[in-house]
Design a protein around this motif. Structure first.
Motif, PDB file in Angstrom:
ATOM      1  N   PHE A  68      35.570  45.845  20.664  1.00 49.96           N
ATOM      2  CA  PHE A  68      34.387  45.025  20.904  1.00 49.96           C
ATOM      3  C   PHE A  68      34.773  43.676  21.504  1.00 49.96           C
ATOM      4  CE2 PHE A  68      31.458  41.729  19.314  1.00 49.96           C
ATOM      5  CZ  PHE A  68      30.320  42.110  20.007  1.00 49.96           C
ATOM      6  N   GLU A  69      35.837  43.074  20.985  1.00 48.56           N
ATOM      7  CA  GLU A  69      36.285  41.787  21.492  1.00 48.56           C
ATOM      8  C   GLU A  69      36.709  41.894  22.960  1.00 48.56           C
ATOM      9  OE1 GLU A  69      39.369  38.185  20.323  1.00 48.56           O
ATOM     10  OE2 GLU A  69      39.603  40.152  19.396  1.00 48.56           O
ATOM     11  N   LYS A  70      37.409  42.967  23.310  1.00 48.77           N
ATOM     12  CA  LYS A  70      37.808  43.164  24.701  1.00 48.77           C
ATOM     13  C   LYS A  70      36.585  43.287  25.607  1.00 48.77           C
ATOM     14  CE  LYS A  70      42.244  45.373  23.780  1.00 48.77           C
ATOM     15  NZ  LYS A  70      43.011  46.622  23.856  1.00 48.77           N
ATOM     16  N   ARG A  71      35.596  44.045  25.159  1.00 47.10           N
ATOM     17  CA  ARG A  71      34.368  44.205  25.952  1.00 47.10           C
ATOM     18  C   ARG A  71      33.622  42.887  26.082  1.00 47.10           C
ATOM     19  NH1 ARG A  71      32.627  49.516  22.780  1.00 47.10           N
ATOM     20  NH2 ARG A  71      33.983  51.003  23.841  1.00 47.10           N
ATOM     21  N   LEU A  72      33.593  42.131  25.021  1.00 43.95           N
ATOM     22  CA  LEU A  72      32.906  40.844  25.044  1.00 43.95           C
ATOM     23  C   LEU A  72      33.570  39.897  26.044  1.00 43.95           C
ATOM     24  CD1 LEU A  72      30.677  39.105  23.736  1.00 43.95           C
ATOM     25  CD2 LEU A  72      32.391  38.344  22.098  1.00 43.95           C
ATOM     26  N   TRP A  73      34.902  39.815  26.011  1.00 39.58           N
ATOM     27  CA  TRP A  73      35.606  38.950  26.955  1.00 39.58           C
ATOM     28  C   TRP A  73      35.437  39.441  28.382  1.00 39.58           C
ATOM     29  CZ3 TRP A  73      36.518  34.209  26.308  1.00 39.58           C
ATOM     30  CH2 TRP A  73      36.836  33.706  25.052  1.00 39.58           C
ATOM     31  N   LEU A  74      35.393  40.744  28.577  1.00 41.41           N
ATOM     32  CA  LEU A  74      35.155  41.279  29.915  1.00 41.41           C
ATOM     33  C   LEU A  74      33.798  40.818  30.428  1.00 41.41           C
ATOM     34  CD1 LEU A  74      36.159  43.133  32.197  1.00 41.41           C
ATOM     35  CD2 LEU A  74      34.983  45.007  31.030  1.00 41.41           C
ATOM     36  N   GLY A  75      32.801  40.835  29.564  1.00 47.69           N
ATOM     37  CA  GLY A  75      31.472  40.351  29.946  1.00 47.69           C
ATOM     38  C   GLY A  75      31.471  38.859  30.249  1.00 47.69           C
ATOM     39  N   VAL A  76      32.145  38.076  29.425  1.00 52.87           N
ATOM     40  CA  VAL A  76      32.211  36.628  29.649  1.00 52.87           C
ATOM     41  C   VAL A  76      32.887  36.325  30.986  1.00 52.87           C
ATOM     42  CG1 VAL A  76      33.315  34.495  28.830  1.00 52.87           C
ATOM     43  CG2 VAL A  76      32.140  35.991  27.209  1.00 52.87           C
ATOM     44  N   TRP A  77      34.017  36.985  31.245  1.00 47.68           N
ATOM     45  CA  TRP A  77      34.707  36.742  32.510  1.00 47.68           C
ATOM     46  C   TRP A  77      33.884  37.251  33.691  1.00 47.68           C
ATOM     47  CZ3 TRP A  77      38.006  33.132  32.720  1.00 47.68           C
ATOM     48  CH2 TRP A  77      38.852  32.866  31.643  1.00 47.68           C
ATOM     49  N   GLY A  78      33.142  38.305  33.513  1.00 51.79           N
ATOM     50  CA  GLY A  78      32.272  38.809  34.583  1.00 51.79           C
ATOM     51  C   GLY A  78      31.181  37.811  34.933  1.00 51.79           C
ATOM     52  N   VAL A  79      30.541  37.242  33.915  1.00 52.58           N
ATOM     53  CA  VAL A  79      29.505  36.234  34.152  1.00 52.58           C
ATOM     54  C   VAL A  79      30.113  35.002  34.816  1.00 52.58           C
ATOM     55  CG1 VAL A  79      27.911  34.634  32.997  1.00 52.58           C
ATOM     56  CG2 VAL A  79      27.972  37.040  32.320  1.00 52.58           C
ATOM     57  N   ALA A  80      31.289  34.572  34.343  1.00 56.48           N
ATOM     58  CA  ALA A  80      31.951  33.407  34.943  1.00 56.48           C
ATOM     59  C   ALA A  80      32.294  33.678  36.403  1.00 56.48           C
ATOM     60  CB  ALA A  80      33.208  33.060  34.152  1.00 56.48           C
ATOM     61  N   ALA A  81      32.767  34.878  36.708  1.00 55.94           N
ATOM     62  CA  ALA A  81      33.103  35.226  38.093  1.00 55.94           C
ATOM     63  C   ALA A  81      31.841  35.249  38.960  1.00 55.94           C
ATOM     64  CB  ALA A  81      33.812  36.574  38.142  1.00 55.94           C
ATOM     65  N   PHE A  82      30.754  35.776  38.418  1.00 55.41           N
ATOM     66  CA  PHE A  82      29.492  35.810  39.164  1.00 55.41           C
ATOM     67  C   PHE A  82      29.017  34.400  39.477  1.00 55.41           C
ATOM     68  CE2 PHE A  82      24.842  35.590  39.024  1.00 55.41           C
ATOM     69  CZ  PHE A  82      24.533  36.388  40.110  1.00 55.41           C
ATOM     70  N   LEU A  83      29.026  33.525  38.480  1.00 55.97           N
ATOM     71  CA  LEU A  83      28.574  32.149  38.700  1.00 55.97           C
ATOM     72  C   LEU A  83      29.476  31.418  39.698  1.00 55.97           C
ATOM     73  CD1 LEU A  83      27.564  31.121  35.065  1.00 55.97           C
ATOM     74  CD2 LEU A  83      26.061  31.718  36.980  1.00 55.97           C
ATOM     75  N   LEU A  84      30.771  31.648  39.591  1.00 54.50           N
ATOM     76  CA  LEU A  84      31.708  31.036  40.529  1.00 54.50           C
ATOM     77  C   LEU A  84      31.460  31.537  41.951  1.00 54.50           C
ATOM     78  CD1 LEU A  84      34.131  29.141  40.816  1.00 54.50           C
ATOM     79  CD2 LEU A  84      35.608  31.123  40.445  1.00 54.50           C
ATOM     80  N   ALA A  85      31.212  32.829  42.102  1.00 56.02           N
ATOM     81  CA  ALA A  85      30.938  33.392  43.421  1.00 56.02           C
ATOM     82  C   ALA A  85      29.645  32.825  43.997  1.00 56.02           C
ATOM     83  CB  ALA A  85      30.852  34.916  43.331  1.00 56.02           C
ATOM     84  N   LYS A  86      28.626  32.675  43.159  1.00 55.13           N
ATOM     85  CA  LYS A  86      27.358  32.086  43.617  1.00 55.13           C
ATOM     86  C   LYS A  86      27.569  30.641  44.046  1.00 55.13           C
ATOM     87  CE  LYS A  86      23.831  34.795  43.564  1.00 55.13           C
ATOM     88  NZ  LYS A  86      23.175  35.124  44.829  1.00 55.13           N
ATOM     89  N   GLY A  87      28.387  29.910  43.293  1.00 55.29           N
ATOM     90  CA  GLY A  87      28.671  28.519  43.662  1.00 55.29           C
ATOM     91  C   GLY A  87      29.405  28.428  44.983  1.00 55.29           C
ATOM     92  N   VAL A  88      30.388  29.293  45.187  1.00 56.25           N
ATOM     93  CA  VAL A  88      31.141  29.305  46.439  1.00 56.25           C
ATOM     94  C   VAL A  88      30.218  29.699  47.590  1.00 56.25           C
ATOM     95  CG1 VAL A  88      32.976  30.509  47.702  1.00 56.25           C
ATOM     96  CG2 VAL A  88      33.363  29.709  45.365  1.00 56.25           C
ATOM     97  N   GLU A  89      29.332  30.668  47.357  1.00 55.70           N
ATOM     98  CA  GLU A  89      28.372  31.083  48.392  1.00 55.70           C
ATOM     99  C   GLU A  89      27.460  29.925  48.768  1.00 55.70           C
ATOM    100  OE1 GLU A  89      24.870  34.422  49.118  1.00 55.70           O
ATOM    101  OE2 GLU A  89      25.592  34.015  47.090  1.00 55.70           O
ATOM    102  N   THR A  90      27.005  29.190  47.767  1.00 57.96           N
ATOM    103  CA  THR A  90      26.127  28.046  48.031  1.00 57.96           C
ATOM    104  C   THR A  90      26.840  26.993  48.863  1.00 57.96           C
ATOM    105  OG1 THR A  90      24.993  28.452  45.935  1.00 57.96           O
ATOM    106  CG2 THR A  90      24.670  26.299  46.937  1.00 57.96           C
ATOM    107  N   VAL A  91      28.088  26.715  48.522  1.00 48.08           N
ATOM    108  CA  VAL A  91      28.868  25.727  49.268  1.00 48.08           C
ATOM    109  C   VAL A  91      29.090  26.199  50.702  1.00 48.08           C
ATOM    110  CG1 VAL A  91      31.151  24.645  49.460  1.00 48.08           C
ATOM    111  CG2 VAL A  91      29.978  24.748  47.240  1.00 48.08           C
ATOM    112  N   LEU A  92      29.427  27.479  50.884  1.00 42.44           N
ATOM    113  CA  LEU A  92      29.649  28.007  52.236  1.00 42.44           C
ATOM    114  C   LEU A  92      28.386  27.996  53.072  1.00 42.44           C
ATOM    115  CD1 LEU A  92      32.076  30.988  51.530  1.00 42.44           C
ATOM    116  CD2 LEU A  92      32.626  28.758  52.504  1.00 42.44           C
TER     117      LEU A  92
END
Length: 80
Positions: A51-75
């Protein structure tokens, strides 16, 4: 000192200690229960680790999505 007759089962002549037998039986039951408890706790720990592994995978996925959206906005802002 009484002498036992020859032959036959020793259980016919030896006294039976019911209290000791009951204590031994209770100790065996307690050992089996403890082993079952340890087994179940091991299963719970393994499930929590998964469960902990799945939870961290979800957290990192959300962080990656937000980072990608931020980079897209800047570009997009730089392209204008």
């Amino acid at each position: 000192m009484s002498r036992r007759p020859a032959g036959g089962s020793r259980f016919l002549y030896d006294s039976f200690d019911a209290a000791a037998a009951r204590i031994e039986a209770n100790e065996r039951v307690a050992e089996e229960r403890w082993a079952a408890l340890e087994y179940r706790l091991g299963q719970i720990e393994a499930a929590l680790e998964r469960f902990e592994k799945r939870l961290w995978l979800g957290v990192w996925g959300v962080a990656a999505f937000l980072l990608a959206k931020g980079v897209e906005t800047v570009l997009v802002a730089l392209a204008k």
